[in-house]
Design a protein around this motif. Structure first.
Motif, short mmCIF file in Angstrom:
data_model
loop_
_atom_site.label_atom_id
_atom_site.label_comp_id
_atom_site.label_asym_id
_atom_site.label_seq_id
_atom_site.Cartn_x
_atom_site.Cartn_y
_atom_site.Cartn_z
N PHE A 248 0.85 -1.20 0.00
CA PHE A 248 0.00 0.00 0.00
C PHE A 248 0.88 1.24 0.00
N ARG A 249 0.43 2.28 -0.70
CA ARG A 249 1.19 3.53 -0.70
C ARG A 249 1.22 4.10 0.72
N THR A 250 2.26 4.88 1.01
CA THR A 250 2.48 5.41 2.35
C THR A 250 1.28 6.20 2.86
N GLU A 251 0.72 7.05 1.97
CA GLU A 251 -0.41 7.88 2.43
C GLU A 251 -1.58 7.02 2.90
N GLU A 252 -1.81 5.90 2.24
CA GLU A 252 -2.93 5.03 2.65
C GLU A 252 -2.60 4.35 3.98
N GLN A 253 -1.36 3.96 4.16
CA GLN A 253 -0.97 3.34 5.43
C GLN A 253 -1.14 4.35 6.57
N GLN A 254 -0.75 5.60 6.31
CA GLN A 254 -0.87 6.64 7.35
C GLN A 254 -2.34 6.89 7.70
N LEU A 255 -3.20 6.89 6.69
CA LEU A 255 -4.64 7.10 6.94
C LEU A 255 -5.19 5.97 7.81
N MET A 256 -4.80 4.73 7.49
CA MET A 256 -5.31 3.60 8.28
C MET A 256 -4.85 3.73 9.74
N THR A 257 -3.63 4.19 9.93
CA THR A 257 -3.12 4.36 11.30
C THR A 257 -3.86 5.48 12.02
N GLN A 258 -4.02 6.63 11.35
CA GLN A 258 -4.68 7.78 12.00
C GLN A 258 -6.14 7.48 12.33
#
Ligand SMILES: C[C@@H]1O/C(=N\OC(=O)Nc2ccccc2)[C@@H](O)[C@H](O)[C@@H]1O
Length: 471
Positions: free
Chosen positions: A347-357
Motif C-alpha cells: 500500500f502507498r504510504t499515504e494510505e498506510q498513514q490514513l489507516m493508522t490515523q
C-alpha cells in the motif's frame, strides 16, 4: 352517498407501513422487490452492526497506475483500458507482468484491523475480467500470471482470522469475455448473452464454493442494457445464490425488474438488501434513505479506486473521512473506505498513514460507531448523534466546537437526560429551556472529533431525568 362518505372518511393505513417511500404499488411486477422493509434476519443484523468497511480495488490496472508511456490518464485508474492511448492488446497482456511478490495477506488484514474496519470488500474481478482467483471458467486469471497462486483464499483466511468479514466485489461487465454484450441488437447477440449469463452464474457459484465464509456479494457493472433488460434473470440469479448460500447479503446494484428499473423497482421499492447507490456521496438527512438499509463507498482522492500513481487533486484527511463515517452511521448506514494497493502488493504510504490515523481514533471511540443507529435527535451544527442500537445511550460526535464552547442539545419528546460524560469525566449540562440544554466545553480544543455520551430515559411514564428540575 353513505358509501362515498365512508370511503373518503375511513383512511386505510398502508398495508405494509414499514417503508416511508410513498410506494405506488400500482404496477404488477413479477421481478420487482420481493420484500417490503428491511431484512430482519441475523446475517443482515450483523452487516448492520459492522458499520465500517474497507474496500480494496486490486488488479492488473495497478501496473499502469493511471499512466502509460509518459502520459497521464485522467479517468479512474481501473478504467485505463478504455483510454485510447492504451491499445487493448497491450492492456490485455499486462497480466504477464502481474507478480505481487510483496503481497502479505496477514499484513493487509492486520492494518485493516488496526484501522477499525469490521468488513472488507475485495474486487474478485473488475470490468476488465481479470480474476484474482484461478477460476476454471476463464483463462484470464491469476493462474496465468507469473504469480500463479490464488490471492483470494489467503485474503479471506487472514481477514476472517482478524475478525473481519469478507464480501466479494464482482463486476458483471467483463470486457475480456467474448460473449459479453453491452446491448443486444441481433439474435446472435442474444445467444451470446445467454452463454454469458451461464458464465456469470458459474463463476459466482465457484466463488461461494471456494470461499464459503464470505458474507455476501458487492455487484457492480450492471448498468448496460443487456443486463437491465433481463430482470427475470437477475431475480432468478439472486434467488439461486441465496439458495446455495443462505443469508448472503447483496445490495441493490444486482437487480433489475422486468421494466428495466434498477435499485428501486417500478413501484419505488428497494430491490436487494440495502441501497448501494451512495458512491462517493452521502445522504444529507434521514428522509433521504427512505427507511432502507444503505451503504456509502468512498475514495481517498476524488475518483480513483485502483492504484493511481499521480493521486492528483484533493486527498481526503483522516478527519474528513471520520466525519463521513460518523455522518453515515448517524443516518443509519454503513461506510466503506477504498484502498488501491500497488501491483507489487504493498500500500502507498499515504494510505498506510490514513489507516493508522483513523485507527487511533477508532481505538478510543469505536463504541460510538459500531452498532450505531439513527438517534432521532434534532441535528445540530456541532456534529452528529448516534444511538447505540436498542439502547438509551446516545453519542454526540463533535466536529465543530462553537466559539461559545456551548453545544446545544434538544431532547426529543418524552426523552430525558440522565447523565452526560466525556470519556471518564462527568459533565453537568445547563438547562436553557424546556428539555433543551447547553453542554459547556469551555476552553476545550481538539484536533480530532470529540465524543460525549448521553444516558437518557424515554417513554410516556418515565421517571424524570436528573437535569429537568429547575434550580
Ligand atoms: C466502486 C466503483 O463502482 C463503479 N461504478 O459505479 C457506478 O457506476 N456507480 C453509479 C452509477 C450510477 C449511479 C450511481 C452510482 C466502477 O466503475 C468503479 O470502477 C468502481 O469499481
Amino acid at each position: 352517498i353513505l358509501a362515498i362518505a365512508c370511503s373518503c372518511l375511513c383512511i386505510q393505513p398502508a398495508a405494509h407501513a414499514q417503508t416511508t417511500v410513498p410506494a405506488k404499488d400500482t404496477i404488477a411486477l413479477q421481478h420487482g422487490a420481493h420484500r417490503i422493509g428491511v431484512r430482519t434476519d441475523a446475517d443482515m443484523a450483523r452487516w448492520r452492526s459492522l458499520r465500517f468497511g474497507q474496500f480494496i480495488h486490486w488488479g492488473v490496472y495497478a501496473i499502469p497506475g493511471g499512466e502509460w508511456k509518459g502520459k497521464t490518464y485522467n479517468g479512474a485508474a481501473e478504467w485505463i483500458r478504455s483510454w485510447k492511448e492504451l491499445p487493448h492488446e497491450e492492456y490485455d497482456n499486462l497480466y504477464r507482468q502481474f507478480n505481487p511478490v510483496n503481497f502479505d495477506a496477514q499484513q493487509w488484514a492486520s492494518q485493516a484491523k488496526e484501522m477499525g474496519a469490521k468488513y472488507m470488500i475485495i474486487t474478485t474481478k473488475h470490468h476488465d475480467g481479470f480474476c484474482l482467483w484461478p477460476s476454471k471458467y476463464s483463462k484470464y486469471t491469476i493462474a496465468a500470471s507469473p504469480y500463479k497462486k490464488d490471492l483470494l483464499g489467503p485474503m479471506v483466511a487472514a481477514y476472517n482470522k482478524a475478525g473481519i468479514d469478507v464480501y466479494l466485489y464482482f463486476s458483471i461487465i467483463d470486457w475480456s469475455h467474448p460473449d459479453y454484450r453491452a446491448s443486444l441488437k441481433t439474435a446472435a447477440d442474444s445467444a451470446a448473452n445467454k452463454r454469458f449469463q451461464v458464465f456469470v452464474k458459474n463463476q459466482l457459484a465457484e466463488l461461494l464454493q471456494r470461499y464459503p465464509t464470505v458474507k455476501g456479494f458487492w455487484f457492480d457493472g450492471t448498468w448496460d442494457d443487456s443486463w437491465k433488460r433481463d430482470g427475470a434473470f437477475t431475480d432468478e440469479l439472486e434467488q439461486y445464490l441465496q439458495s446455495i448460500h443462505p443469508g448472503l447479503v447483496m445490495g441493490s446494484r444486482l437487480r433489475a425488474d422486468e421494466k428495466g428499473a434498477r435499485h428501486f423497482d417500478s413501484n419505488g421499492r428497494l430491490m436487494g438488501d440495502y441501497e448501494q447507490g451512495w458512491e462517493r456521496k452521502l445522504p444529507e438527512k434521514i428522509e433521504d434513505v427512505h427507511g432502507n438499509d444503505w451503504e456509502a463507498v468512498m475514495t481517498v482522492p476524488e475518483n480513483q479506486w485502483g492504484y493511481n500513481a499521480q493521486w492528483a487533486g484533493h486527498i481526503k484527511t483522516a478527519n474528513e473521512l471520520l466525519e463521513m463515517l460518523v455522518k453515515s452511521v448517524s443516518l443509519n448506514g454503513n461506510f466503506v473506505l477504498n484502498f488501491g494497493p500497488k501491483a507489487d502488493g504493498t500500500f502507498r504510504t499515504e494510505e498506510q498513514q490514513l489507516m493508522t490515523q483513523i485507527g487511533q481514533w477508532m481505538k478510543i471511540n469505536g463504541e460510538a460507531v459500531y452498532n450505531g443507529t439513527y438517534a432521532g435527535f434534532e441535528k445540530q451544527d456541532w456534529g452528529y448523534y448516534i444511538r447505540k442500537a436498542g439502547t438509551d445511550s446516545v453519542y454526540m460526535v463533535v466536529f465543530n466546537i462553537p466559539v461559545s464552547g456551548s453545544l446545544r442539545v434538544k431532547m426529543p419528546a418524552h426523552t430525558s437526560l440522565v447523565s452526560v460524560s466525556l470519556q471518564q469525566q462527568t459533565l453537568t449540562p445547563e438547562l436553557i429551556g424546556r428539555n433543551e440544554y447547553f453542554i459547556h466545553l469551555s476552553g476545550k480544543q481538539s484536533d480530532t472529533p470529540v465524543v460525549i455520551l448521553l444516558k437518557t430515559t424515554s417513554g410516556e411514564n418515565k421517571e424524570k431525568g436528573n437535569f429537568e428540575k429547575a434550580k
